[in-house]
Design an enzyme around this catalytic site. Sequence first.
Site, mmCIF file in Angstrom:
data_model
loop_
_atom_site.group_PDB
_atom_site.id
_atom_site.type_symbol
_atom_site.label_atom_id
_atom_site.label_comp_id
_atom_site.label_asym_id
_atom_site.label_seq_id
_atom_site.Cartn_x
_atom_site.Cartn_y
_atom_site.Cartn_z
ATOM 1 N N ARG A 85 14.988 -9.179 8.391
ATOM 2 C CA ARG A 85 15.781 -9.428 7.195
ATOM 3 C C ARG A 85 15.224 -8.539 6.090
ATOM 4 O O ARG A 85 14.012 -8.437 5.913
ATOM 5 C CB ARG A 85 15.716 -10.896 6.753
ATOM 6 C CG ARG A 85 16.366 -11.094 5.367
ATOM 7 C CD ARG A 85 16.674 -12.513 5.046
ATOM 8 N NE ARG A 85 17.762 -13.016 5.849
ATOM 9 C CZ ARG A 85 18.441 -14.134 5.578
ATOM 10 N NH1 ARG A 85 18.133 -14.848 4.513
ATOM 11 N NH2 ARG A 85 19.415 -14.535 6.357
ATOM 12 N N LYS B 77 0.839 -1.204 0.000
ATOM 13 C CA LYS B 77 0.000 0.000 0.000
ATOM 14 C C LYS B 77 0.871 1.251 0.000
ATOM 15 O O LYS B 77 0.365 2.365 0.107
ATOM 16 C CB LYS B 77 -0.916 0.014 1.222
ATOM 17 C CG LYS B 77 -1.841 -1.189 1.330
ATOM 18 C CD LYS B 77 -2.651 -1.140 2.643
ATOM 19 C CE LYS B 77 -3.429 -2.434 2.860
ATOM 20 N NZ LYS B 77 -3.870 -2.577 4.272
#
Lengths: 319, 319, 319
Positions: free
Chosen positions: A116, A95
Site C-alpha cells: 500500500r 535515510k
Amino acid sequence: MLTRVNEHPRRAAVRHLVTTDGMTREDVLRFIHLAEHLRGLPRERLRQRLPGRVIATLFYEPSTRTRLSFESAALKLGANVVGAENAIENSSAKKGEALADVFRIVGAYADAIVVRHHEPYTMAEAARLSPVPIINAGAGWGEHPTQALLDLYTISRELGRIDGLRIAVMGDLKYGRTVHSLLNLLRLFPGVRVTLLHLASLGLPEPLAHRLRADGLELTEASDVAAVLPEVDVVYQTRVQRERLERPEELEGAGRFRIGPEELALLPAHARILHPLPRVDELDAAIDEDPRAAYFRQAENGLYMRMAILDDLLGGDAV
Amino acid sequence: MLTRVNEHPRRAAVRHLVTTDGMTREDVLRFIHLAEHLRGLPRERLRQRLPGRVIATLFYEPSTRTRLSFESAALKLGANVVGAENAIENSSAKKGEALADVFRIVGAYADAIVVRHHEPYTMAEAARLSPVPIINAGAGWGEHPTQALLDLYTISRELGRIDGLRIAVMGDLKYGRTVHSLLNLLRLFPGVRVTLLHLASLGLPEPLAHRLRADGLELTEASDVAAVLPEVDVVYQTRVQRERLERPEELEGAGRFRIGPEELALLPAHARILHPLPRVDELDAAIDEDPRAAYFRQAENGLYMRMAILDDLLGGDAV
Amino acid sequence: MLTRVNEHPRRAAVRHLVTTDGMTREDVLRFIHLAEHLRGLPRERLRQRLPGRVIATLFYEPSTRTRLSFESAALKLGANVVGAENAIENSSAKKGEALADVFRIVGAYADAIVVRHHEPYTMAEAARLSPVPIINAGAGWGEHPTQALLDLYTISRELGRIDGLRIAVMGDLKYGRTVHSLLNLLRLFPGVRVTLLHLASLGLPEPLAHRLRADGLELTEASDVAAVLPEVDVVYQTRVQRERLERPEELEGAGRFRIGPEELALLPAHARILHPLPRVDELDAAIDEDPRAAYFRQAENGLYMRMAILDDLLGGDAV
C-alpha cells in the site's frame, strides 16, 4: 487454464495484480469462483495451498484492517508473513532510499509483496522491478484492485449476478480509489447501469469517466438521492477521503449523501448496501442489522478474495 | 467441564476474557492447572493444540512485552498471529473509524482478538460485537485479567497455595489495573489478608474497595513499610503509572515505597516479591538475584498462562 | 564440530553473535559453508531445521530490510517470529524501563532475540543477561557482524576466495558499522590488502585502525578514486550515515566518492562492487545492470547467511 493478470513486461512468468486495466471478465469470474471454492475447504486443506511461502506486506500508508485481511488470508493458506506496519516511518525511507531498491531487495526474501502506498505511480514501478508478484493493496487516489474484486464477489454472492444490475455509486468519486477500480471492472459486465451521486467538487476524474463511457459503461449523473434509491439493486457508498482534500470547503453539503434509516426505507427489499469501510458518518450504524446492509459480509468476503488472489498468483501449479 | 468465562450475552458459544467480574475460584484454578499442564508438554505436542488458528493482537496502547508474550504463546500452540503493534497510529482510527467496526471486521478474519486499549470501557463493547473471543490485554486504568491470572499462578507455584496468604500490595493502587484485577480474584480465596501501602493520592478507588470488602476480602491500610514486610507471604509491588497522573504532586513521597536490599532484609525467607513489570525505580535491581525476587519467573509464567487462556477459549473441544 | 561464537561468560551453553571480536577464520568459513548448504536445500527440507522455535526481533532503530531479511530467514527454516518493528516508540521504553529487563523477559518467551539498537554498548549487556542467543542486527556506530558475514559470503561466492584480495573500502568509515565489522573479519584472511577512501572527517576510528594493523591487516589510505579502482578486486562502497553526523560540513566533497558509469569503466572486468544498502546517491542506479554490480545479489545472500546464523546458534544438535 490461468489467464495472465498484469503480466510483467520482461519476465513472462511473474504475474502481478497492480491495476484493473487489462483485466477481463474471465479474470474476474475466475477470482470469484476460486474465492468461493476456498471458502468451502476445511482448515487443514487450506493450509496445504501455499506451505512455506513467505508473503511480505509493505504498508507505506498504514491500514490495520486491509493488512490484517491479507495477512490472515496468507496464513490460512499455510504461508508465512513478514510485514511493515508503518513502512514510511520505520524504514530506510527516512535515510533517502529509493523505493525501487526496496522492491528488488524484499523480492529476494519473499515470494510475493503486498504494497500500500500513497503515490499511485509506485505500483507500476514496483511491478517493473520486483522479481516476485506485486499486489496493489491501495495506491493513493489511484486504484485498489483487490477491493474491487471483493466488491464484485460480494455483489455476485448477494444478488446472484453482476450483469444488468443498476448500481448507485455515492460519496467521494474523485479521490476514492475503490470506486475507480470498481467502475473499471463493472465495464466488463454487460447491461450494468451506474448512477453517480456526489458533491460537485468530488466527481469522477474526467479522463476516467470518458474512458469508461467509451468502453460502453452506462454512467448517469444524479443529485437527488431519494429519487435514485428506489430504482437500484446496489448502493455503493464511500467515505470522503478527508486526508486527500485540498480545501475543506469541498465538503459542504456532504450531509445530503448520508445513508440512514430514512434512506434505507426507500431501498427495494432485494437491494444491497456496500461500503469498502472504514466509514465515518456517511453510513448510520442504526441500519447495520438490516439484511440489506451487506458491508460487514463484504469485509468477510475480502478474506476469501485475498486468499484467491494469493493462491492464483503464487500457487498456480498446485491447483 | 468448561465453565463459561465472561459469556457473550447473545452468542452463548463465544466466550471472552474481558473482566475478572463473574469469574469463580474454579475458573482460576482451572487456568492455573492448564498452564502447568501445557508447561510440561513437549514442543511438538504443544503445536498440535491450535493448528491453523489465527490470533489477532490489536494494541491501541503499545506494549512490546505483553504483546510478545501473547504472540509467543499463540505460536507455540501452533496458531498464527496477525497484529497491530501501534493500532492507534497505524490504522484508520486516524480516519475517524469507530472501534466497534474494527472488532466486527477483524473478528471476521481471526479466531480470537487480543486487545489493549487506553479506555477501560472498550472491552465490554468489543465483547458485545465481536463474533470471536476477545481477550483483554490491559484496559486503561481498568482491568488486566490475564495479568491477575498469571500473578495467581505465580503465587500458587512459588508458595504452594493461595488460600490464607498475607499479601502486601504496594505502589499505585489508583491507576494500577493489575492491582484491580488481582484483588478482585483474591476475593475468591478464603482467608487471604491484604495490606495496602500507597501514597495518599494513589489509593484504591473507593467503589472497588467497598465491593471487595462487601465480598469478604480483608483489606487493611498501612503506611509503615518496615512494619508490614516481616508479616507477609507476598509483596506485590507496582509501578506508579506516571502517564495517567493528573498532577505531578501526586508523586511526592513515593520513595517511601521502594524495595531495595534494606527492605528485603525485613522479609521472611519464604516470602516472595512479585511485580507486573515494567519497573522504574520502585524495585532495586540489586535484589534481582535473591531467590525471593520472583518477578522474572512471574514474567515467564505469563507465557504459560497466556497459552492456557488461548487454549481454553479456542481449543475447548480439542482437550 | 561447532566453535563457540561469542560465548556467554556464565552460561556456557548459550552462544551469541554480538561482535566480530574473537571470531576465527574457521567460524567465518563455517557460516559461509552452511549458508551455501542451506541455499541448496528444497523448501520442505529447510522447514524442518527449526520447527516451532520462536525468534524475537527487537528493533530499537527501525529497519524494514534487515528485519524482513531475518524474519524471512527464520520462517523459511520453519521457525516462527514475534517482533517489534519500532521498539523505542511502541514499548515500555517510554515508561522508563531498563533494556536489561526487556532482554531477560523476552528471553523467557523466545528461543533467540535479534536486536538492532542505536547504542553500541547494548549488545554486550544483552548477551550478559539473556537466557537465549542474542544476535546483533546493527548497533549504532559500532558493529554489524551479520552484515560482515554476508559481505564475506558474497565476496567468496563472486570471486571464489577471500585470501589475498585487494579491497577498496569507500565512504563513511567513521560511523559505518558494517565497515568496522567487515575489516575486523578481513583481518583473519592472509594477504588481504585494503585501501581506504574517505572524506578527511570520516576516516576509520583510530583505535580500530591501530588494532587492525597490529593484527597484520594491510591498510592503506588513498584519496584518488580513479587511481585506486583499476587495481582492486572488490569495491566496498558505503552510504554516509547522515543521521549520525555531528556537523553538516563533514560532508563537503563527498561527491568525489560516488561510483557511476565513469568509475565503473576503470574497474577490472572480474572485480565486484558491494554495498550494504540502503544507498542514497553514492552509487548511481545507471550501473545496476552491470555484472560487476553485486549489491542486489549481496542482499539476497543476506537471506541465506541469516539462515545459517540462526541455524548454527539454535539448531546445532539437529545438523
